[in-house]
Design an enzyme around this catalytic site. Sequence first.
Site, short mmCIF file in Angstrom:
data_model
loop_
_atom_site.label_atom_id
_atom_site.label_comp_id
_atom_site.label_asym_id
_atom_site.label_seq_id
_atom_site.Cartn_x
_atom_site.Cartn_y
_atom_site.Cartn_z
N GLU A 183 0.88 3.92 1.82
CA GLU A 183 1.37 4.38 3.12
C GLU A 183 2.57 3.56 3.58
O GLU A 183 3.55 4.10 4.09
CB GLU A 183 0.25 4.27 4.18
N HIS A 240 0.83 -1.20 0.00
CA HIS A 240 0.00 0.00 0.00
C HIS A 240 0.87 1.26 0.00
O HIS A 240 2.02 1.23 0.46
CB HIS A 240 -0.92 0.02 1.22
N CYS A 297 -2.42 -0.37 7.31
CA CYS A 297 -1.60 0.84 7.25
C CYS A 297 -1.70 1.65 8.54
O CYS A 297 -0.71 2.22 9.00
CB CYS A 297 -2.00 1.68 6.04
ZN ZN Z 1 -3.52 0.28 3.52
#
Ligand code: ZN
Length: 149
Positions: A55, A53, A86
């Site tokens: 982040e 992801h 995240c």
């Molecule tokens: Zn995430």
Amino acid sequence: MRHAMELARRAGDAGDVPVGAMVFSDDGEGHELGTLIGCGWNTREVDGDPCGHAEINALRAAAQQVGNWNLSGCTLVVTLEPCTMCAGAIVNSRISRVVFGAWDEKAGAAGSVRDVLRDARLNHTVEVIGGICEEENVELLQQWFQQWR
Ligand SMILES: [Zn+2]
């Protein structure tokens, strides 16, 4: 946020859901949020990585830049509300503030489905500022889903 959206488009062009993130240190120089120390975008499809992801990628880049996992005092800017994974990584990095664009009512862990970032039971809580440039960020995601899914 504009630059984060550019990073998101980079992910989108590569076939990943368009999410972009940036980490700023708090040294008070450069950008109003501080100095940019890490960028990331969603690479789940490109890297075949369930943890890819935006982040997570931005946190890794920032930690590498400063040579320390502890990002206390830093601000993370992301185009979409962080998910549970995240948000957990953000808490563990000791990031002080998260600024995000679109709310994610299906997976958001910064106030939508749950609120990991401001859970007082954890050893670290994060200041959260959500819904920045929300319309543009929602549009960015909607356009991508119309085109790719
Ligand atoms: Zn995430």
